[in-house]
Design a protein around this motif. Structure first.
Motif, PDB file in Angstrom:
ATOM      1  N   ASP A 337       0.846  -1.242  -0.039  1.00 20.27           N
ATOM      2  CA  ASP A 337      -0.190   0.030   0.127  1.00 20.27           C
ATOM      3  C   ASP A 337       0.872   1.046   0.016  1.00 20.27           C
ATOM      4  O   ASP A 337       0.384   2.250  -0.315  1.00 20.27           O
ATOM      5  CB  ASP A 337      -0.911   0.154   1.180  1.00 20.27           C
ATOM      6  CG  ASP A 337      -2.332  -0.410   1.135  1.00 20.27           C
ATOM      7  OD1 ASP A 337      -2.333  -0.966  -0.033  1.00 20.27           O
ATOM      8  OD2 ASP A 337      -3.163  -0.452   1.847  1.00 20.27           O
ATOM      9  N   LEU A 338       2.081   1.173   0.462  1.00 20.20           N
ATOM     10  CA  LEU A 338       2.880   2.097   0.395  1.00 20.20           C
ATOM     11  C   LEU A 338       3.403   2.632  -0.844  1.00 20.20           C
ATOM     12  O   LEU A 338       4.161   3.554  -0.919  1.00 20.20           O
ATOM     13  CB  LEU A 338       4.066   2.103   1.507  1.00 20.20           C
ATOM     14  CG  LEU A 338       3.723   1.898   3.022  1.00 20.20           C
ATOM     15  CD1 LEU A 338       5.014   1.715   4.027  1.00 20.20           C
ATOM     16  CD2 LEU A 338       2.802   3.129   3.417  1.00 20.20           C
ATOM     17  N   TYR A 339       3.322   1.597  -1.774  1.00 19.93           N
ATOM     18  CA  TYR A 339       4.053   1.763  -3.031  1.00 19.93           C
ATOM     19  C   TYR A 339       2.846   1.601  -4.174  1.00 19.93           C
ATOM     20  O   TYR A 339       2.722   0.650  -4.821  1.00 19.93           O
ATOM     21  CB  TYR A 339       4.970   0.898  -3.271  1.00 19.93           C
ATOM     22  CG  TYR A 339       6.109   0.729  -2.250  1.00 19.93           C
ATOM     23  CD1 TYR A 339       7.024   1.552  -1.973  1.00 19.93           C
ATOM     24  CD2 TYR A 339       5.978  -0.431  -1.428  1.00 19.93           C
ATOM     25  CE1 TYR A 339       7.989   1.722  -1.072  1.00 19.93           C
ATOM     26  CE2 TYR A 339       6.803  -0.231  -0.245  1.00 19.93           C
ATOM     27  CZ  TYR A 339       7.893   0.630   0.090  1.00 19.93           C
ATOM     28  OH  TYR A 339       8.853   0.582   0.918  1.00 19.93           O
ATOM     29  N   PRO A 340       2.128   2.824  -4.699  1.00 16.87           N
ATOM     30  CA  PRO A 340       1.046   2.801  -5.329  1.00 16.87           C
ATOM     31  C   PRO A 340       1.322   2.617  -7.016  1.00 16.87           C
ATOM     32  O   PRO A 340       0.291   2.386  -7.837  1.00 16.87           O
ATOM     33  CB  PRO A 340       0.319   4.088  -5.143  1.00 16.87           C
ATOM     34  CG  PRO A 340       1.326   4.940  -4.704  1.00 16.87           C
ATOM     35  CD  PRO A 340       2.352   4.036  -3.683  1.00 16.87           C
ATOM     36  N   GLU A 341       2.498   2.587  -7.095  1.00 15.54           N
ATOM     37  CA  GLU A 341       3.017   2.609  -8.495  1.00 15.54           C
ATOM     38  C   GLU A 341       3.816   1.482  -8.867  1.00 15.54           C
ATOM     39  O   GLU A 341       4.695   1.186  -7.639  1.00 15.54           O
ATOM     40  CB  GLU A 341       3.901   3.717  -9.121  1.00 15.54           C
ATOM     41  CG  GLU A 341       2.893   5.186  -8.936  1.00 15.54           C
ATOM     42  CD  GLU A 341       1.707   5.206  -9.868  1.00 15.54           C
ATOM     43  OE1 GLU A 341       1.901   4.400 -10.899  1.00 15.54           O
ATOM     44  OE2 GLU A 341       0.775   5.871  -9.513  1.00 15.54           O
ATOM     45  N   ALA A 342       4.081   0.720  -9.874  1.00 11.50           N
ATOM     46  CA  ALA A 342       4.772  -0.394 -10.270  1.00 11.50           C
ATOM     47  C   ALA A 342       6.125   0.138  -9.980  1.00 11.50           C
ATOM     48  O   ALA A 342       7.181  -0.985  -9.375  1.00 11.50           O
ATOM     49  CB  ALA A 342       4.658  -1.047 -11.584  1.00 11.50           C
ATOM     50  N   ALA A 347      11.216  -0.961  -6.904  1.00 14.86           N
ATOM     51  CA  ALA A 347      12.491  -0.573  -6.146  1.00 14.86           C
ATOM     52  C   ALA A 347      12.452  -1.171  -4.754  1.00 14.86           C
ATOM     53  O   ALA A 347      13.531  -1.749  -4.297  1.00 14.86           O
ATOM     54  CB  ALA A 347      12.379   0.792  -6.184  1.00 14.86           C
ATOM     55  N   ALA A 348      11.421  -1.081  -4.001  1.00 17.63           N
ATOM     56  CA  ALA A 348      11.159  -1.842  -2.659  1.00 17.63           C
ATOM     57  C   ALA A 348      11.464  -3.234  -2.919  1.00 17.63           C
ATOM     58  O   ALA A 348      12.272  -3.751  -1.936  1.00 17.63           O
ATOM     59  CB  ALA A 348       9.911  -1.442  -2.173  1.00 17.63           C
ATOM     60  N   LYS A 352      14.897  -5.692  -1.143  1.00 16.31           N
ATOM     61  CA  LYS A 352      14.834  -6.679  -0.361  1.00 16.31           C
ATOM     62  C   LYS A 352      15.354  -8.012  -1.116  1.00 16.31           C
ATOM     63  O   LYS A 352      15.292  -9.265  -0.656  1.00 16.31           O
ATOM     64  CB  LYS A 352      13.326  -7.024   0.214  1.00 16.31           C
ATOM     65  CG  LYS A 352      12.372  -6.192   0.771  1.00 16.31           C
ATOM     66  CD  LYS A 352      12.958  -6.172   2.268  1.00 16.31           C
ATOM     67  CE  LYS A 352      12.123  -5.438   3.299  1.00 16.31           C
ATOM     68  NZ  LYS A 352      12.392  -5.384   4.569  1.00 16.31           N
ATOM     69  N   GLY A 353      16.034  -7.680  -2.163  1.00 16.21           N
ATOM     70  CA  GLY A 353      16.455  -8.889  -2.801  1.00 16.21           C
ATOM     71  C   GLY A 353      15.826  -9.766  -3.672  1.00 16.21           C
ATOM     72  O   GLY A 353      15.951 -11.036  -4.074  1.00 16.21           O
TER      73      GLY A 353
END
Length: 519
Positions: A337-342, A347-348, A352-353
């Motif tokens: 939810d903190l990343y609304p775009e692809a 990147a997130a 995390k690998g």
């Protein structure tokens, strides 16, 4: 007692030649080795039950038919077994009863193990207590030109077993039991839905526009209409048209086709159950799913607990309900939810690998997090609920949110078993989502939904609020038969074409098709 040594390829070839010579000898003697019909009074199971219950008079004649699976010749007296789909029974053949010529020639020299025969006689019990047919006449129904797999070596190589399922079924009774269980599962699911007032229907397999799932279709061509058609990937859009047409509860059990990879839980052609119910939502469908699956499990397995791959699966309702967002956050540390775009989610994930392809849409990235971090650990029956809208183009939004829909997936044994949601019935919203999916398709996502204008037109006439459900029957059968590969519960699974090296390897493994020897 030592086991017989494995035969060579030449041994097997010699036996096939010998069987063909017997075939020609029978024909030369005026015996049809493949007669058109047989008179059978009982199956094996029926004759044994009738004899044990006393229903069958001691002198009553019976006529049985089956495959000869064992033979032990002892001079003037021989014993053997014949087997049909219901079981196996011993036969006793006397030279004095059958006649010297018929016994020494036809029975001893012309018949082979694996031949399908008919016997006439009376039932008795031997001194060892075995129910036996005393044979007065014996006839050939089908000559087997190849030797059967034997009881010592069986048939274990998966490549041979799945390519030649007929041999697998002959050699491995437990495999036959798997497919009896499969039939019982389908029957129980159908009985539940019928009793609950659902109408079973049939929808097109060849469709001008595919939809109802995120999958790449198979394409074919209709010559007369000069039109490309698609093998269906789902029944969904046609079944929901029936809700528009006035039915409240409909279901279909049939084949779907998805042009995807083959794995231990994926086959391009698989059996699906879908139902749609008006005037309910995903919460109601969750309750129905628990009840329906528990009903089928109890009738097939005799209880609600099933052993699978070292786990005791408990299908007792209610099953846990866990929000998808929370499940992924707990397992991966990523809150999508903190990343609304692809781009930001990608990147997130990479921080995390986690592998995150450049061309993957946001929905695909979320699905990857689910399949990598969450799904393998969901062993007990569990519902994941409330999915992002961008992975659920046919589901209704959860009230008070813009980016979450009322959808759930059921997981058991570390794999997805079913998928369901509150059905989107707003034609304007549906068209907008189709258009969004169309943009994904144009960007290279072959699993995105094309725009189905007729389906939107149907919604424009009003579809009642409804809940819909889809479940892979093959996977449920896997769970109830302790299998971890979907090919073990599909009679004729899709396999890669045999290469020349594989064919050579198969010949080297002919020891697994060792002929059953006379006892």
């Amino acid at each position: 007692m030592s086991q017989p040594s494995a035969p060579t390829d030449q041994d097997l070839l010699d036996q096939e030649i010998a069987r063909r010579q017997k075939l020609e000898r029978l024909r030369a003697a005026g015996i049809d080795p493949y007669p058109p019909r047989v008179n059978r009074t009982h199956t094996v199971a029926e004759v044994v039950a009738a004899y044990e219950s006393g229903e069958l008079e001691p002198e009553a004649g019976v006529q049985l038919a089956g495959r000869m699976t064992a033979r032990r010749v002892m001079g003037k007296l021989s014993f053997g077994h014949i087997e049909d789909a219901t079981g196996r029974v011993q036969i006793m053949v006397r030279r004095d009863e059958l006649g010297s010529e018929r016994y020494n020639g036809f029975f001893k020299k012309d018949l082979d193990l694996g031949d399908i025969i008919a016997v006439s006689g009376t039932m008795t019990t031997t001194r060892t207590g075995e129910i036996t047919c005393q044979v007065s006449a014996i006839d050939l129904l089908a000559k087997a030109l190849k030797p059967m797999p034997d009881k010592w070596h069986g048939l274990r190589d998966p490549e041979i077993r799945q390519r030649q399922r007929y041999l697998d079924l002959l050699a491995n009774p437990d495999v036959r039991d798997v497919f009896r269980t499969r039939a019982a599962v389908v029957s129980a699911l159908r009985r539940y839905l019928d009793d609950e007032g659902f109408l079973e229907v049939e929808t097109p397999i060849l469709q001008p526009i595919y939809g109802g799932a995120a999958a790449e279709p198979f394409v074919t061509h209709h010559n007369y209409l000069h039109q490309d058609l698609y093998l269906r990937i789902s029944f969904e859009l046609y079944l929901k048209r029936l809700l528009v047409g006035g039915y409240d509860k409909v279901y279909e059990i049939g084949r779907d086709f998805r042009n995807e990879g083959i794995s231990h839980k994926h086959n391009p052609e698989f059996t699906q159950l879908e139902f749609y119910e008006a005037y309910t939502d995903y919460a109601g469908v969750m309750a129905r799913t628990e009840a329906m699956v528990a009903y089928a499990v109890e009738r097939v397995a005799g209880g609600l607990q099933v052993e699978w791959r070292g786990h005791t699966l408990d299908f007792t309702p209610p099953w846990p309900r866990i929000p998808l967002r929370q499940a992924i956050l707990d397992a991966s540390g990523i809150d999508y939810d903190l990343y609304p775009e692809a781009e930001s989610l990608r990147a997130a994930m990479r921080q995390k690998g986690v592998d995150a392809p450049d061309d993957a849409a946001r929905g695909k990235l979320i699905d990857k997090l689910l399949s990598q971090f969450v799904e393998p650990n969901l062993i007990q029956p569990t519902f994941l609920i409330d999915y992002p809208v961008d992975v659920s183009p046919l589901a209704k939004r959860k009230p008070g949110t813009e980016d979450t829909v009322e959808r759930f997936e059921g997981f058991v044994g570390g794999m997805e078993l079913c998928n369901a949601f509150s059905e989107l019935n707003d034609p304007i919203d549906q068209l907008e989502r189709f258009l969004d999916q169309g943009r994904d398709f144009a960007a290279g996502d072959k699993e995105a939904h094309p725009v189905d204008e007729d389906y939107v037109n149907a919604l424009s006439y009003g579809m009642p609020p409804a809940g819909g459900f889809g479940m892979g029957i093959d996977r449920l059968v896997m769970l109830l038969t302790d299998q971890e590969n979907i090919r073990e519960v599909i009679l004729f699974p899709h396999l890669r074409p045999e290469t020349r090296d594989q064919r050579s390897e198969t010949r080297d493994q002919k020891s697994e098709i060792r002929p059953t020897s006379d006892l």
